[in-house]
Motif scaffolding. Structure first.
Motif, PDB file in Angstrom:
ATOM      1  N   ALA A 376       7.696   0.053   8.343  1.00  0.00           N
ATOM      2  CA  ALA A 376       7.566   0.745   7.073  1.00  0.00           C
ATOM      3  C   ALA A 376       6.186   1.081   6.727  1.00  0.00           C
ATOM      4  CB  ALA A 376       7.851  -0.217   6.011  1.00  0.00           C
ATOM      5  N   GLU A 377       5.848   2.473   6.171  1.00  0.00           N
ATOM      6  CA  GLU A 377       4.601   2.868   5.791  1.00  0.00           C
ATOM      7  C   GLU A 377       4.382   2.295   4.336  1.00  0.00           C
ATOM      8  OE1 GLU A 377       2.061   4.360   7.163  1.00  0.00           O
ATOM      9  OE2 GLU A 377       2.924   4.430   9.169  1.00  0.00           O
ATOM     10  N   VAL A 378       3.131   1.429   4.406  1.00  0.00           N
ATOM     11  CA  VAL A 378       2.933   0.786   2.853  1.00  0.00           C
ATOM     12  C   VAL A 378       1.684   1.358   2.671  1.00  0.00           C
ATOM     13  CG1 VAL A 378       2.635  -1.152   1.562  1.00  0.00           C
ATOM     14  CG2 VAL A 378       4.303  -1.013   3.547  1.00  0.00           C
ATOM     15  N   PRO A 379       1.534   2.273   1.281  1.00  0.00           N
ATOM     16  CA  PRO A 379       0.216   2.806   1.065  1.00  0.00           C
ATOM     17  C   PRO A 379      -0.775   1.749   0.545  1.00  0.00           C
ATOM     18  CG  PRO A 379       1.978   3.163  -0.553  1.00  0.00           C
ATOM     19  CD  PRO A 379       2.700   2.570   0.615  1.00  0.00           C
ATOM     20  N   PHE A 380      -2.038   2.372   0.660  1.00  0.00           N
ATOM     21  CA  PHE A 380      -2.959   0.903   0.546  1.00  0.00           C
ATOM     22  C   PHE A 380      -3.031   0.311  -1.000  1.00  0.00           C
ATOM     23  CE2 PHE A 380      -7.212  -0.091  -1.230  1.00  0.00           C
ATOM     24  CZ  PHE A 380      -7.466  -1.086  -0.096  1.00  0.00           C
ATOM     25  N   GLU A 381      -2.621   1.022  -1.889  1.00  0.00           N
ATOM     26  CA  GLU A 381      -2.564   0.527  -3.376  1.00  0.00           C
ATOM     27  C   GLU A 381      -1.417  -0.463  -3.453  1.00  0.00           C
ATOM     28  OE1 GLU A 381      -0.420   4.643  -3.171  1.00  0.00           O
ATOM     29  OE2 GLU A 381      -2.427   3.916  -2.626  1.00  0.00           O
ATOM     30  N   LYS A 382      -0.420  -0.460  -2.360  1.00  0.00           N
ATOM     31  CA  LYS A 382       0.693  -1.306  -2.371  1.00  0.00           C
ATOM     32  C   LYS A 382       0.551  -2.386  -1.628  1.00  0.00           C
ATOM     33  CE  LYS A 382       3.622   0.945  -5.106  1.00  0.00           C
ATOM     34  NZ  LYS A 382       4.203   0.519  -6.518  1.00  0.00           N
ATOM     35  N   LEU A 383      -0.688  -2.386  -0.711  1.00  0.00           N
ATOM     36  CA  LEU A 383      -0.921  -3.589   0.120  1.00  0.00           C
ATOM     37  C   LEU A 383      -0.686  -4.817  -0.432  1.00  0.00           C
ATOM     38  CD1 LEU A 383      -3.067  -2.069   2.880  1.00  0.00           C
ATOM     39  CD2 LEU A 383      -0.624  -2.258   3.028  1.00  0.00           C
ATOM     40  N   ARG A 384      -0.133  -5.956   0.125  1.00  0.00           N
ATOM     41  CA  ARG A 384      -0.383  -7.500  -0.312  1.00  0.00           C
ATOM     42  C   ARG A 384      -1.217  -8.081   0.718  1.00  0.00           C
ATOM     43  NH1 ARG A 384       2.878  -9.116  -4.325  1.00  0.00           N
ATOM     44  NH2 ARG A 384       3.507  -7.584  -5.664  1.00  0.00           N
ATOM     45  N   ASP A 385      -1.209  -7.850   1.914  1.00  0.00           N
ATOM     46  CA  ASP A 385      -1.584  -8.592   3.163  1.00  0.00           C
ATOM     47  C   ASP A 385      -3.092  -8.646   2.993  1.00  0.00           C
ATOM     48  OD1 ASP A 385      -1.976 -10.086   5.146  1.00  0.00           O
ATOM     49  OD2 ASP A 385      -1.427  -8.490   6.727  1.00  0.00           O
ATOM     50  N   PRO A 386      -3.733  -9.739   2.935  1.00  0.00           N
ATOM     51  CA  PRO A 386      -5.310  -9.717   2.834  1.00  0.00           C
ATOM     52  C   PRO A 386      -5.716  -9.350   4.227  1.00  0.00           C
ATOM     53  CG  PRO A 386      -4.327 -12.100   2.985  1.00  0.00           C
ATOM     54  CD  PRO A 386      -3.253 -11.005   2.694  1.00  0.00           C
TER      55      PRO A 386
END
Length: 539
Positions: A376-386
């Motif tokens: 999946a492509e996850v945009p930066f503003e939705k990232l959770r992984d540190p």
């Protein structure tokens, strides 16, 4: 007690609980949600489930930072929910393995909160503490996998503590016998509760070099590895001293001795070392771990030669151990995208399930592999992984493989009635379990047929393995012993080809019913369509 070997050749389905099924609408998967969907897992034809951490945690690393090893985080449910999950899984014929994270805890764990208060409290030596150098810098050059120094200054003790991962994940001091015993005590807690085994996170990271020697520099040309190159300085060192220490063997043997007092249990170690295959062989010798897996098939390299070379190197080193293979998990880009590219076909997805489940060893299948899910492509503003946030944009982290399971095609994908903790791509909803269950030609239907068919092929479950010389892109090997031998041949490319059979394989009988795109015998050759496989009994 007598040792069962259910785990030899087992297919173990990994469940990432945050993303499997949400039962209460908060957007985060939970244990009751897993219970609701266990019939799907059992219907696949797998033998066991491995559940990623569900223990009490601040969730800085989404469960791999544990604050209480003996309790369920309220986000996921209760101990009673876990007991119910265990009972249902067993009723469905599924073994249950759970994650255990030995090497470190959360900084919110009561052990660490006590340890950091002073240098002379009862748990002062339970973590890896060290004085600063005369100039105030950390005691050595060790680096964290998640970026930067592996030491964090604590003003309470005026010392640094070690963290091989996030600074909120302090490393336990396994040189302290009390730490080892406390670890075995909570392992016993879960064994007594009825679990069938453990997946041991970063098992080679328990011990550190007691002398705190600097790691040597690695030449630039060799700075490669899982997510480490070229922008992660972790790749700049040989990690000879911050993990994989000889003292770890004694602890693993203590763990095995404890587990040998229980019936039908198994330990699967995750191993990432400078020579992971050699360490896997060492850690799975007699009296140690039952199984081990490393990251050699979780990298970008994809060719028949690479797969053959990896398996043969492990087999040569592993004289009495048992391997486990995985091509996807919660830490790496999904294999369909990593190896097949953005436009990977469904036939490629089908073939990947068949290929990994045909290698000698046990198998870890990651949730969604049976659907052929792409990354999946996850945009930066939705990232959770540190990890991804730190190294974005060159490395986008692990969120792309952790998005929720698509059970249906609706907005919440049947995963939640609320806002999912990570976005669910339209491409995933189109590949939902509901949609594919209605299509006999789907990746899901093929995965189910193959896994059930494999169960009836003893040669493919526990038989020996011998590779057969074949040109790229053909991967070919014979599984089995004596009169029960099966040739498996895979065309790893998107173009049809013909492979002239070696004389030793002149007498073949094609096996069908496996559900994968199939090759055919054509005189003295095998015809293999794109991403096809051929299975044949060797007479």
């Amino acid at each position: 007690m007598s040792e069962s070997r259910w785990w030899r050749g087992a297919v173990i389905y990994q469940i990432y609980p945050r993303s499997f099924m949400d039962s209460n609408g908060d957007g985060i998967g939970d244990l009751p949600g897993i219970i609701d969907r266990l019939d799907h897992v059992a219907g696949l034809g797998v033998d066991a489930i491995w559940i990623s951490p569900f223990f009490r945690s601040p969730m800085a690393d989404y469960g791999y930072d544990i604050a209480d090893y003996r309790d369920v985080d309220p986000m996921f449910g209760t101990l009673a929910d876990f007991d119910a999950l265990l009972a249902k899984a067993h009723a469905l014929g599924l073994k249950v393995m759970i994650d255990q994270v030995f090497s470190h805890t959360s900084d919110a764990h009561a052990w660490f909160e006590e340890s950091r208060q002073s240098r002379d409290n009862p748990k002062a030596d339970w973590y890896v503490w060290a004085d600063a150098r005369p100039d105030g810098t950390p005691p050595n050059n060790w680096l964290s996998i998640f970026g930067g120094p592996a030491w964090h200054w604590d003003p309470r003790r005026c010392q640094y503590y070690l963290h091989n991962f996030l600074s909120s994940q302090p490393d336990l001091n396994f040189h302290n016998p009390d730490v080892q015993q406390a670890t075995l005590d909570y392992v016993k807690f879960w064994l007594d509760r009825g679990v069938d085994g453990f997946r041991l996170d970063s098992i080679n990271f328990c011990f550190h070099d007691a002398q705190l020697r600097d790691n040597p520099a690695k030449p630039e040309a060799l700075r490669v590895g899982r997510g480490f190159a070229p922008d992660n300085p972790y790749a700049f060192q040989y990690h000879y001293y911050n993990n994989t220490q000889p003292e770890n063997i004694g602890f693993i043997e203590r763990l095995r001795a404890l587990m040998d007092g229980y019936r039908d249990v198994a330990a699967l170690g995750e191993i990432s070392a400078e020579d992971s295959l050699a360490t896997t062989a060492e850690y799975t010798s007699a009296g140690r771990l039952h199984m081990g897996y490393s990251f050699e098939l979780l990298v970008d390299d994809f060719s028949a030669g690479y797969i053959r070379g990896t398996v043969e190197r492990l087999e040569a080193a592993m004289t009495d151990g048992w391997p486990c293979w995985a091509i996807s998990n919660h830490d790496v880009q999904r294999a369909v995208t990593r190896w097949g590219g953005a436009d990977a076909s469904d036939d490629f997805a089908r073939q990947m399930v068949g290929l990994v489940c045909t290698l000698r060893g046990s198998v870890c299948l990651y949730q969604g592999e049976e659907l052929g899910l792409p990354e999946a492509e996850v945009p930066f503003e939705k990232l959770r992984d540190p990890y991804g946030i730190t190294f974005w944009p060159n490395f986008k982290g692990r969120d792309g493989c952790r998005t929720p399971m698509p059970w249906t095609a609706d907005a919440g994908a049947g995963f939640t009635t609320g806002e999912p903790w990570l976005p669910i791509p339209d491409a995933h909803r189109a590949r939902s379990v509901a949609a594919q269950s209605r299509d006999e030609g789907s990746v899901l239907a093929a995965a189910r047929r193959f896994l059930h068919w494999r169960r009836g092929q003893p040669a493919l479950v526990t038989g020996a393995q011998r590779f057969v010389d074949a040109p790229e892109p053909v991967l070919a090997f014979v599984r089995g012993d004596g009169d029960d031998r099966v040739l498996a041949a895979f065309n790893l490319s998107g173009q049809a080809l013909d492979w002239p059979l070696p004389a030793e394989l002149a007498q073949l009988r094609v096996l069908d019913g496996h559900g994968l795109p199939s090759g055919a015998l054509d005189g003295g050759s095998i015809h293999l369509p794109p991403h096809a496989a051929l299975f044949a009994a060797v007479d």
